[in-house]
Design a protein around this motif. Structure first.
Motif, PDB file in Angstrom:
ATOM      1  N   UNK A 174       0.851  -1.188   0.000  1.00  0.00           N
ATOM      2  CA  UNK A 174       0.000   0.000   0.000  1.00  0.00           C
ATOM      3  C   UNK A 174       0.888   1.239   0.000  1.00  0.00           C
ATOM      4  N   UNK A 175       0.782   2.135  -1.025  1.00  0.00           N
ATOM      5  CA  UNK A 175       1.648   3.322  -1.049  1.00  0.00           C
ATOM      6  C   UNK A 175       1.365   4.289   0.093  1.00  0.00           C
ATOM      7  N   UNK A 176       0.216   4.133   0.773  1.00  0.00           N
ATOM      8  CA  UNK A 176      -0.131   5.032   1.865  1.00  0.00           C
ATOM      9  C   UNK A 176       0.101   4.420   3.246  1.00  0.00           C
ATOM     10  N   UNK A 177       0.213   3.114   3.329  1.00  0.00           N
ATOM     11  CA  UNK A 177       0.401   2.446   4.617  1.00  0.00           C
ATOM     12  C   UNK A 177       1.328   1.246   4.418  1.00  0.00           C
ATOM     13  N   UNK A 178       2.587   1.329   4.863  1.00  0.00           N
ATOM     14  CA  UNK A 178       3.547   0.238   4.624  1.00  0.00           C
ATOM     15  C   UNK A 178       3.214  -1.040   5.380  1.00  0.00           C
ATOM     16  N   UNK A 179       2.242  -0.992   6.298  1.00  0.00           N
ATOM     17  CA  UNK A 179       1.913  -2.176   7.088  1.00  0.00           C
ATOM     18  C   UNK A 179       0.799  -3.018   6.478  1.00  0.00           C
ATOM     19  N   UNK A 180       0.312  -2.658   5.296  1.00  0.00           N
ATOM     20  CA  UNK A 180      -0.765  -3.429   4.686  1.00  0.00           C
ATOM     21  C   UNK A 180      -0.589  -3.489   3.175  1.00  0.00           C
TER      22      UNK A 180
END
Length: 259
Positions: free
Chosen positions: A11-17
Motif C-alpha cells: 500500500x503506497x499510503x500504509x507500509x503495514x498493509x
C-alpha cells in the motif's frame, strides 16, 4: 513503457498493509501485509516425509548413501509469499522488467496507444486549423472535378496538382506535427501517460526510476521518435526518414527491453 498487472501490492499510503491494484488505479480493498499466526500456519506446506528405512549395518535414521542426514533430502524450496517480495510485493519469471520490477509493455499496447493518440491529435489539428482544412477540401474538389472532366473528354493527361493545394497540405502537416508534439511532451512530462496509453493500460517513465518523464527527456524522446517525419519532407533523404519511422515502430518487437 511499463505495465503493472492487477494484484496485491504494498500500500503506497500504509507500509503495514497490502492494497489491490486493478491494473489502472488503486482500489479500496486492503489486507494485512503479514497475516496473524503466519509462522504457526501449515497451509501450503508440503506433507511431512515418511521416516526413512534403516540401512543395514547403520543406525536407524541415517543413510550413508546420501550426504544430507536422515533421508538425504532437503525440504523443498517454494516461492516466497507476496509479502516477502521486497518493495514490489510480487515477482515475475521470464518477463522483461525495469530495475525496480515493473513489467515492460508489449508492442501491441504501444501500437494501439499511438493509433488512438494519432486520431485524437488529428481531430484537434483539424479544429485548430479549420480554415486551412476548408481550403484544402475546396482545392482538392476542384482538382478532382478537373480530372474527371478530362477523362470524360478522352484526354489521357492527368491534370496537374495545384501548387497551392500542395502548399496548404504541407502547412496542415506542420500544424499536426506541432499539435502532436505539444500533446506528447506536455502529457508525458506532467502525467506520464496520454489518453491512448491510458486506454491500453500503459505509461511512460525513465527506466531507472518511476514517475512522469522530466521535461527535457520528454522533448528529446519526441524529437527522436518523430524526427523521421521531418526528414520525410526533404527531397531525396525523405525515404530515409520513412525507413527510420518504420524501424523505430517495429524495434520493440525484438529489443530485449522492448524499446
Amino acid at each position: 513503457m511499463s505495465q503493472q498487472p492487477s494484484g496485491w501490492y504494498d500500500d503506497p499510503h500504509d507500509p503495514n498493509q497490502l492494497r489491490y491494484w486493478d491494473g489502472v488505479i488503486w482500489s479500496d480493498r486492503t489486507a494485512p501485509k503479514r497475516p496473524a499466526n503466519l509462522d504457526q500456519s501449515t497451509i501450503g506446506s508440503p506433507p511431512p516425509a515418511p521416516p526413512p528405512r534403516p540401512y543395514a549395518g547403520h543406525a536407524p535414521g541415517h543413510d550413508p548413501r546420501h550426504g544430507a542426514g536422515p533421508g538425504g533430502r532437503r525440504p523443498p524450496q517454494g516461492p516466497p509469499p507476496p509479502w516477502a517480495g521486497g518493495d514490489r510485493g510480487y515477482y515475475s519469471i521470464g518477463q522483461a522488467t525495469t530495475p525496480d520490477g515493473q513489467l515492460l509493455s508489449g508492442w501491441w499496447r504501444r501500437a494501439g496507444a499511438r493509433i488512438v493518440d494519432g486520431i485524437l491529435t488529428t481531430i484537434i489539428s483539424a479544429i485548430v486549423a479549420f480554415p486551412l482544412v476548408r481550403d484544402i477540401s475546396a482545392l482538392y474538389s476542384d482538382w478532382l472535378q478537373q480530372v474527371l472532366q478530362d477523362a470524360e473528354s478522352g484526354s489521357t493527361a492527368m491534370a496537374t496538382v495545384p501548387s497551392e493545394l500542395l502548399t496548404k497540405v504541407a502547412l496542415f502537416g506542420a500544424v499536426t506535427f506541432l499539435v502532436y508534439g505539444v500533446w506528447e511532451v506536455v502529457l508525458l512530462a506532467v502525467f506520464g501517460t496520454s489518453p491512448g496509453r491510458r486506454l491500453t493500460g500503459i505509461s511512460v517513465r525513465l527506466r531507472e526510476r518511476p514517475g512522469p518523464l522530466p521535461w527535457g527527456a520528454s522533448l528529446v524522446r519526441f524529437l527522436i521518435k518523430e524526427g523521421g517525419s521531418l526528414l520525410g519532407l526533404i527531397p531525396v533523404v525523405g525515404f530515409l526518414g520513412n525507413v527510420f519511422i518504420l524501424l523505430d515502430s517495429l524495434f520493440p518487437l525484438w529489443d530485449q527491453n522492448k524499446q
